[in-house]
Write an enzyme that holds these catalytic residues in place. Sequence first.
Site, PDB file in Angstrom:
ATOM      1  N   THR A  30      -1.960  -0.500  -3.609  1.00  0.00           N
ATOM      2  CA  THR A  30      -1.351  -1.579  -2.822  1.00  0.00           C
ATOM      3  C   THR A  30      -0.671  -0.986  -1.595  1.00  0.00           C
ATOM      4  O   THR A  30      -0.120   0.119  -1.659  1.00  0.00           O
ATOM      5  CB  THR A  30      -0.316  -2.334  -3.686  1.00  0.00           C
ATOM      6  N   GLY A  86      -1.432   4.414  -2.176  1.00  0.00           N
ATOM      7  CA  GLY A  86      -0.562   5.010  -1.165  1.00  0.00           C
ATOM      8  C   GLY A  86       0.700   5.563  -1.807  1.00  0.00           C
ATOM      9  O   GLY A  86       0.860   5.546  -3.034  1.00  0.00           O
ATOM     10  N   ALA A  87       1.600   6.063  -0.989  1.00  0.00           N
ATOM     11  CA  ALA A  87       2.898   6.541  -1.471  1.00  0.00           C
ATOM     12  C   ALA A  87       3.865   6.522  -0.296  1.00  0.00           C
ATOM     13  O   ALA A  87       3.447   6.464   0.863  1.00  0.00           O
ATOM     14  CB  ALA A  87       2.787   7.956  -2.037  1.00  0.00           C
ATOM     15  N   ASP A  88       5.144   6.567  -0.612  1.00  0.00           N
ATOM     16  CA  ASP A  88       6.157   6.551   0.443  1.00  0.00           C
ATOM     17  C   ASP A  88       6.698   7.942   0.749  1.00  0.00           C
ATOM     18  O   ASP A  88       7.097   8.223   1.874  1.00  0.00           O
ATOM     19  CB  ASP A  88       7.288   5.601   0.034  1.00  0.00           C
ATOM     20  N   LYS A  99       7.164   5.743  -4.815  1.00  0.00           N
ATOM     21  CA  LYS A  99       6.315   4.612  -4.447  1.00  0.00           C
ATOM     22  C   LYS A  99       7.099   3.326  -4.636  1.00  0.00           C
ATOM     23  O   LYS A  99       8.108   3.305  -5.308  1.00  0.00           O
ATOM     24  CB  LYS A  99       5.058   4.580  -5.341  1.00  0.00           C
ATOM     25  N   GLY A 102       6.296  -1.051  -0.895  1.00  0.00           N
ATOM     26  CA  GLY A 102       5.473  -2.252  -0.740  1.00  0.00           C
ATOM     27  C   GLY A 102       5.677  -3.265  -1.864  1.00  0.00           C
ATOM     28  O   GLY A 102       5.063  -4.337  -1.853  1.00  0.00           O
ATOM     29  N   GLU A 108       1.542  -0.711 -10.276  1.00  0.00           N
ATOM     30  CA  GLU A 108       0.976   0.575  -9.818  1.00  0.00           C
ATOM     31  C   GLU A 108       1.172   1.650 -10.881  1.00  0.00           C
ATOM     32  O   GLU A 108       0.276   2.450 -11.145  1.00  0.00           O
ATOM     33  CB  GLU A 108       1.647   1.020  -8.517  1.00  0.00           C
ATOM     34  N   LYS A 126       4.774  11.430   5.494  1.00  0.00           N
ATOM     35  CA  LYS A 126       5.334  11.121   4.170  1.00  0.00           C
ATOM     36  C   LYS A 126       5.519  12.362   3.291  1.00  0.00           C
ATOM     37  O   LYS A 126       5.963  12.248   2.153  1.00  0.00           O
ATOM     38  CB  LYS A 126       4.438  10.102   3.475  1.00  0.00           C
TER      39      LYS A 126
HETATM   40  C1  A5P Z   1       3.323  -0.384  -2.869  1.00  0.00           C
HETATM   41  O1  A5P Z   1       4.311  -0.918  -3.663  1.00  0.00           O
HETATM   42  C2  A5P Z   1       3.668   1.020  -2.571  1.00  0.00           C
HETATM   43  O2  A5P Z   1       3.842   1.862  -3.663  1.00  0.00           O
HETATM   44  C3  A5P Z   1       2.738   1.629  -1.552  1.00  0.00           C
HETATM   45  O3  A5P Z   1       1.694   2.329  -2.141  1.00  0.00           O
HETATM   46  C4  A5P Z   1       3.564   2.531  -0.727  1.00  0.00           C
HETATM   47  O4  A5P Z   1       4.718   1.812  -0.378  1.00  0.00           O
HETATM   48  C5  A5P Z   1       2.831   2.995   0.524  1.00  0.00           C
HETATM   49  O5  A5P Z   1       2.547   1.891   1.297  1.00  0.00           O
HETATM   50  P1  A5P Z   1       2.027   1.992   2.794  1.00  0.00           P
HETATM   51  O6  A5P Z   1       0.692   2.603   2.731  1.00  0.00           O
HETATM   52  O7  A5P Z   1       2.010   0.561   3.234  1.00  0.00           O
HETATM   53  O8  A5P Z   1       3.020   2.806   3.542  1.00  0.00           O
END
Ligand code: A5P
Length: 231
Positions: A30, A86-88, A99, A102, A108, A126
Amino acid sequence: MTLSTQELRQAAAAKAVEYIQDGMTVGLGTGNTASYAITAVGQRVAQGLKIITVATSDRSEQMARDLGIPLANLDDIQQIDITIDGADEVDLATLHAIKGLGGALLREKLVACATLLETLIIDDSKVVQRLGERVPVPVEVIAFGYQHTQRALAALGCQPVLRKGPDGNPYLTDSRNYILDCKFPGIDDPETVAQQIKLVTGVVEHGLFLGVARRVIVARQDGIQVVEKGI
Ligand code: A5P
């Protein structure tokens, strides 16, 4: 030529999707970066790739449906071969990650725990030396009595802030819970912090993904870096 953040994320996603093969069960992440992977998966499915997918959010499920990607429920699947998410923040020394910015961390993590090869895709902004440097740890909590949960989390040494939606009301997750974004000054011992958060009554799940990712794909201006652990 300098690549934009979006181009970097797209490149990381394209690399991750190369690992998908016929017959696999695939977790769909996501967020902005994961959505590039879902688009690339949709293109391969349109070209004949035979896979089943499990989505980590209502948003990603809708996107997959729109692209004609076959979907299943997590409980219909014993094991997921690969999840691309994805990840933060990611610490490349350990592949530990934060994470959930989003808002989809609970699903997740459930999908990640059922996955053999959790693959995180990020642009190099990141990458951190120490988790919590850039972003808060999102913590999904039960709405009932959330201020009590917030105080208990604050006692762990962070500043928990209730996430709000664009309408100013509390943000609701797909599971109808709230999120408290917990800013730590920097996390030296993520395992202990993760355990402490999990022990707070009212907490459903947190965004510390420790020992979960097996592969991280980092898109940099000078190319793609793939870091693997235990593969
Ligand atoms: C979703 O809840 C998150 O874990 C996303 O994977 C994470 O925030 C990375 O999102 P972006 O790719 O939008 O930065």
